[in-house]
Design a protein around this motif. Structure first.
Motif, short mmCIF file in Angstrom:
data_model
loop_
_atom_site.label_atom_id
_atom_site.label_comp_id
_atom_site.label_asym_id
_atom_site.label_seq_id
_atom_site.Cartn_x
_atom_site.Cartn_y
_atom_site.Cartn_z
N ARG A 206 2.40 3.50 15.74
CA ARG A 206 2.36 2.15 15.17
C ARG A 206 3.17 2.03 13.89
O ARG A 206 3.48 0.93 13.44
N SER A 207 3.48 3.15 13.28
CA SER A 207 4.28 3.08 12.06
C SER A 207 5.77 2.98 12.36
O SER A 207 6.57 2.87 11.44
N THR A 285 7.39 1.53 9.19
CA THR A 285 6.95 0.34 8.45
C THR A 285 6.56 0.66 7.02
O THR A 285 6.58 -0.21 6.17
N ALA A 347 3.84 6.63 1.54
CA ALA A 347 4.74 5.48 1.72
C ALA A 347 5.94 5.60 0.80
O ALA A 347 5.84 6.09 -0.32
N ALA B 576 4.72 -1.24 -2.80
CA ALA B 576 4.06 -0.49 -1.72
C ALA B 576 4.39 0.99 -1.76
O ALA B 576 3.59 1.83 -1.35
N TRP B 577 5.57 1.33 -2.24
CA TRP B 577 5.96 2.75 -2.23
C TRP B 577 5.18 3.59 -3.24
O TRP B 577 5.34 4.80 -3.27
N LEU B 578 4.34 2.95 -4.04
CA LEU B 578 3.48 3.73 -4.94
C LEU B 578 2.09 3.97 -4.34
O LEU B 578 1.24 4.59 -4.98
N THR B 579 1.90 3.50 -3.12
CA THR B 579 0.60 3.66 -2.48
C THR B 579 0.15 5.12 -2.48
O THR B 579 0.87 5.98 -1.98
N VAL B 673 -0.96 -1.27 3.04
CA VAL B 673 -0.16 -1.40 4.26
C VAL B 673 -1.07 -1.26 5.47
O VAL B 673 -1.81 -0.30 5.59
N LEU B 675 -1.66 -0.43 9.02
CA LEU B 675 -1.04 0.28 10.14
C LEU B 675 -1.96 0.34 11.34
O LEU B 675 -1.66 0.98 12.33
N SER B 676 -3.09 -0.29 11.23
CA SER B 676 -4.06 -0.15 12.32
C SER B 676 -3.68 -1.04 13.50
O SER B 676 -2.93 -1.97 13.36
#
Lengths: 354, 676
Positions: A206-207, A285, A347, B576-579, B673, B675-676
């Motif tokens: 899914r990613s 994603t 991420a 988001a890239w710091l998640t 994010v 992803l599910s």
């Protein structure tokens, strides 16, 4: 009749696939078969291989710095002129990508890379970062040397056009090449082209999502401002090849590729199109690389490694052979399938071009 | 022959006197300052060739023939660039060729007249071609201001295209027929008729008459279809506006496209194969048939097929001294061969050109050597001097638009050409572009393409080839043995790529040449690369699809990187890239710098000034400070015991202090994010 069996079947036509096959066979004593498209110097360049990528995770940059040195040593051992030292430019034009590239810059400085910001209004108005002393594989020179290296070490190479591949759910596969039949214990799809050719869309994690792209061959009226220029927000990577030749890899809608390219380079290096082809690519994603099993299959897929894919081959080979040191094992563990959402902790920045 | 060295008589037999000329209407125009005499009906190129201009320029030290496939664009100074072969010659025009030129110092005035008297009229357009590829026509990248619509657009008005247009008209459908030249009928007259077939003229007349059917057929002549997207074809057409030539670019949007683009004659491969005075057999025929142009009085013919014999016979009837017909096939059989024998023309077989060179630098005429054209034998015969070498080659279906439409191609080993492969839902091929060889099949295929597009049944297309006992099959394009000592370049094709055998061969080793040169390839280049072993046949189709793309400038069309709308947030949300980067529950803080600086986003935050290891960072700045403040906003994994911390700003540790914890959404919270 089956005339042989292999531990690993690597499917792919990029330098990453070849390096992975060779390293598994030579360094890890695995029986490996490589199925891909034989290199043609006349075809357009499908990968631009750099020893760096504009990433925002320090562990990725640390891994890359160490492993890229291994790859460079290996490839340099095949002959002269296969790896060149370049100072690539990374260009960010939106606040979001400027923040990400800014962070990359600080990480790279902290890790000892020679990094500088560049002001070049003809190129872009945002943040431009130059990284010095980066290695780039020489397209057109590396591929024949890679094939020779694999042949010398008796790694079997099959032309995908002449090979029928049946991948089973348990990750094994049966290949038919002419009247020969071959069994493989584990299939690895190395690179976007191989994944898209051999996996149904519902087998993608899914990613992962498919993104159209294009590869172009261009003539430049003037040399590019650097041997490699990457426009993050435009999805464009340019590599100078000779005095006037430029290869471009463009992610995103091919219909806007020329427009995105034209407004980026009109002032700095006017370009003329000499060749073009549409490609399919994969992106994650969350921006992080993906190394893990396909959905519902025990086939390993390798995607989203960006321009540094080939340089990560030694670490990938260790991972697949099950001999990764702890830091590498942790890195791969965080970049597997979405099950358990471990990926969320890894991420990375990923611009989505128009 | 006429008084003009380069034109046949108006009443030359077999229609070789120039059907498109009105010899009662002479005209004059200037080209690069030189006065050119011509006739109404001439193109700029045909008049220039008739005036003895045989050289486009030099590539290095090598003179290159001026050719329908290789002629510079011309301009009247104010108007747009126009192609020489599609621009009509008009009285009083003053044209210059476009490109890098090196004219002699004494080209005009008194000195020019003196030079003209001493060394004769200039035979060259004086262009200089370097390693930089020849520029693509400017219209390839131009906007298309005009669109016309029809049910069908048919490209090529040879018999296959005409037949398609007739079938569309009969079905009551509108069609636009796009033709490069000034006249209709294509190359059918070159091939003639077989057995009980109607003569080419009768066939063309019948088809042209059929265009007046129920559906309207719009014919665009002097029009080049250069691009195709879906079912819209982009066309560049040369027009005459009063006494001046002009052009327009238009899109023809249709429901279905029929490509009847014919086949090109390939260039035989030998050193010096683009020496001025060498011309393809079909090109030589069309020059004579349309414009009466035939340079010189003598001609040598070399061919791998039988049609060139027919041209040689007709040329001999028109007064040309046919010195010899040299066939690369061993003991060929054909009715044309029998006729040539009966006429007393000297024939030779199993020979092909081994080299050619100009007799003198500034004079017409060339010297041509031949070698045995059999595997592994390279025995030379003596060279022959001639005014013109008519060098026929094998055929290559013109599938450029097919490829640009998204069609694929593969190497056809039997025919040794790149053949179209597969189908496209709204684009069809007809005639020799589809690989058909006979007139009957071409006509049938044009009709069949229309009927199939209309969902109607069509009779099968039968390409009835004459049996081998009566007609020796065509041989591949002759390839001279490779010699390192050869003086002239062996070009792969006649087009603007200027690729040589040497550079193509080097590409196999991945070092230079054809592979790395950023030049658009022609289909002939690719076929030649396969013939000389520089390219493996399996790559030919893919390479054609990739490297025969429409060339053109990549210009700034105004595209700009889209900006995401600025979010009005009291506390900026981390990217988001710091998640997960700084733990599960990071905190957001305002930092104040010890000096007045504002930290740029992305600086690493440390507990002390000694370390710079990114893995030991406790946070990162990610947004500018609030208005009026310095420092910035940071995400922190944990808050140090003391209030002071250090921000690494491009390598320098800058002291900072926490001023305010901010309550905002972290990436581990609100904008996680999914992803599910």
């Amino acid at each position: 009749m089956a005339d042989g069996s292999y531990d690993h079947l690597i499917v792919g036509s990029t330098p990453l696939a070849g390096l992975l096959a060779g390293l598994l066979a030579i360094e890890h004593n695995k029986r490996v078969c490589l199925v891909g498209e034989p290199f043609s110097p006349f075809r357009l360049q499908r990968s631009i291989d750099l020893s760096i990528a504009p990433v925002t995770r320090p562990e990725t940059l640390i891994l890359l710095r160490r492993v890229a040195a291994e790859t460079t040593r290996l490839v340099n051992g095949w002959g002269k002129g296969l790896v060149s030292r370049v100072d690539p430019l990374f260009v960010a034009e939106t606040p979001q990508s400027i923040a990400a590239l800014g962070h990359f810059r600080h990480l790279a400085v902290a890790l000892g890379y020679a990094v500088e910001t560049v002001v070049d209004r003809a190129l872009a108005a945002g943040l431009i970062v130059r990284v010095r002393d980066i290695q780039m594989l020489g397209h057109g020179r590396v591929e024949p040397a890679l094939e020779t290296w694999l042949t010398r070490h008796e790694v079997r190479q099959l032309d995908h056009a002449e090979t029928a591949l049946a991948i089973r759910k348990d990750g094994t596969a049966r290949l038919t090449n002419g009247d020969r039949s071959i069994e493989a214990g584990h299939v690895i799809l190395a690179g976007d082209d191989a994944i898209l050719a051999h996996l149904a869309p519902d087998a993608l994690d899914r990613s992962l999502e498919t993104v159209p792209g294009s590869a172009l061959l261009l003539e430049a009226a003037r040399p590019l401002p650097a041997p490699c220029v990457s426009f993050l927000d435009r999805g464009i990577v340019l590599a100078q090849d000779g005095k006037v030749g430029v290869s471009a890899l463009v992610t995103g809608d091919p219909a806007t590729a020329r427009a995105r390219l034209g407004s980026a380079t009109a002032k700095s290096a006017p370009l003329r199109l000499a060749g073009e082809t549409v490609t399919g690519t994969l992106r994650t994603t969350d921006g992080a690389p993906f190394i893990g099993l396909a959905r519902g299959l025990k086939t390993t897929i390798i995607a989203g490694l960006g321009p540094a894919a080939a340089f990560l081959a030694p670490a990938l080979a260790r991972h697949i052979a099950g001999v990764s040191p702890p830091d590498e094992a942790a890195w791969f563990a965080a970049r597997g399938p979405t099950r358990g959402n471990i990926r969320l902790q890894a991420a990375d920045y990923s611009a989505v071009p128009a | 022959m006429t008084d003009s060295l380069n034109r046949l008589a108006p009443d030359a037999p077999h229609g070789l006197g120039g059907a498109e000329l009105d010899r009662k209407s002479p005209l004059q125009f200037r080209l690069n300052g030189r006065v050119i005499d011509g006739f109404a009906g001439d193109t700029v190129l045909s008049a220039a060739l008739a005036a003895g201009i045989q050289i486009a320029g030099r590539h290095g030290d090598e003179p290159l023939a001026l050719d329908e496939s290789f002629a510079p664009l011309v301009s009247s100074g104010k108007g747009a660039a126009l192609p020489m072969d599609r621009t009509p010659a008009l009285d009083g025009l003053d044209l210059v060729t476009i490109g890098v030129r090196r004219d002699p110092i004494a080209s005009g005035g008194l000195f020019g007249a003196l030079r003209h008297k001493l060394v004769g009229p200039a035979r060259t357009l004086n262009h200089r071609f370097g390693d930089t590829p020849v520029a693509a026509p400017p219209w390839h990248g131009s906007a298309v201001p005009e669109t016309i619509e029809a049910d069908f657009v048919i490209v090529g008005a040879g018999v296959a295209g005409l037949s398609a247009a007739v079938a569309a008209s009969v079905a009551g459908k509108s069609a636009v027929l796009v033709e490069r030249s000034q006249s209709l009928g294509g190359a059918i007259r070159y091939f003639g008729a077989v057995d009980a077939e109607a003569s080419p003229d009768t066939t063309i007349e019948r088809l042209v008459a059929g265009l007046e059917g129920k559906g309207k057929v719009t014919v665009l002549t002097r029009a080049d279809a250069f691009a195709i997207t879906g079912t819209t074809v982009r066309v560049h057409q040369v027009l005459v506006d009063g006494d001046k030539p002009g052009s327009r670019i238009l899109a023809v949007a249709a429901r279905h496209v029929v490509l009847a683009t014919g086949a090109a004659e390939r260039l035989p491969l030998f050193p010096g194969n683009r020496t001025p005075g060498i011309v393809g057999a079909l090109t030589a025929f069309l020059r004579a048939e349309r414009f009466g142009v035939w340079p010189g009085r003598s001609a040598l013919f070399t061919t791998p097929h039988s049609f060139a014999y027919r041209l040689a016979l007709h040329a001999a009837d028109a007064g040309v001294v046919v010195q010899r017909i040299v066939d690369s096939r061993l003991a060929p059989t054909s009715r044309f061969v029998d006729f040539a024998k009966a006429t007393g023309i000297t024939l030779a077989s199993a020979l092909a050109p081994s080299h050619a060179e100009p007799l003198q630098r500034n004079k017409p005429g060339l010297r041509v050597g031949f070698a045995v054209a059999m595997d592994e034998i390279s025995q030379d015969s003596s060279a022959i001097e001639t005014d013109q070498l008519i060098a026929a080659g094998a055929w290559q279906p013109d599938i450029l638009l097919w490829l640009r439409a998204g069609g694929s191609a593969a190497w056809d080993a039997a025919n040794r050409w790149l053949a179209p492969r597969g189908r496209l839902p709204t684009v069809s091929l007809a005639g020799s572009a589809a690989g058909l060889r006979t007139t009957a099949a071409a006509i049938a295929s044009g009709k069949a393409a229309i009927l199939a597009a209309l969902g109607k049944a069509a009779p099968p297309v039968v390409d009835h080839i004459i049996e081998e006992a009566f007609e020796t099959p065509d041989a591949p394009t002759p390839v001279a043995p490779f010699r390192l000592t050869a003086r002239g370049n062996t070009y792969l094709d006649r087009g603007p790529s200027l690729l040589t055998r040497r550079s193509a061969a080097a590409s196999r080793h991945g070092v230079s040449g054809l592979a790395a040169r950023p030049v658009q390839l022609g289909l002939g280049d690719i076929a030649a690369a396969v013939d000389i072993g520089a390219m493996v046949p399996r790559d030919a189709g893919s390479v054609a699809a990739e490297r025969c793309a429409l060339s053109g400038e990549i210009t700034d069309t105004g595209w700009r990187v889209p900006r995401a709308p600025a979010l009005v947030e009291e506390v900026p949300t981390p990217p988001a890239w710091l998640t997960g980067r700084f733990g599960e529950k990071p905190q957001l803080w305002s930092l104040a710098a010890a000096d007045a600086r504002i930290f740029e986003p992305g600086c690493l935050v440390f507990e002390n000034s000694e370390t710079s290891d990114p893995l030991k960072a406790i946070g990162v700045t990610y947004a500018a400070p609030r208005e009026g403040a310095n420092g910035g906003i940071a995400m922190l994994g944990r808050v140090p015991d003391g209030a002071e911390l250090y921000v690494r700003d491009a390598g320098t540790a800058v002291a900072a202090r926490l001023t305010e914890q901010l309550k905002g959404a972290t990436m581990n919270g609100r904008r996680r994010v999914d992803l599910s």
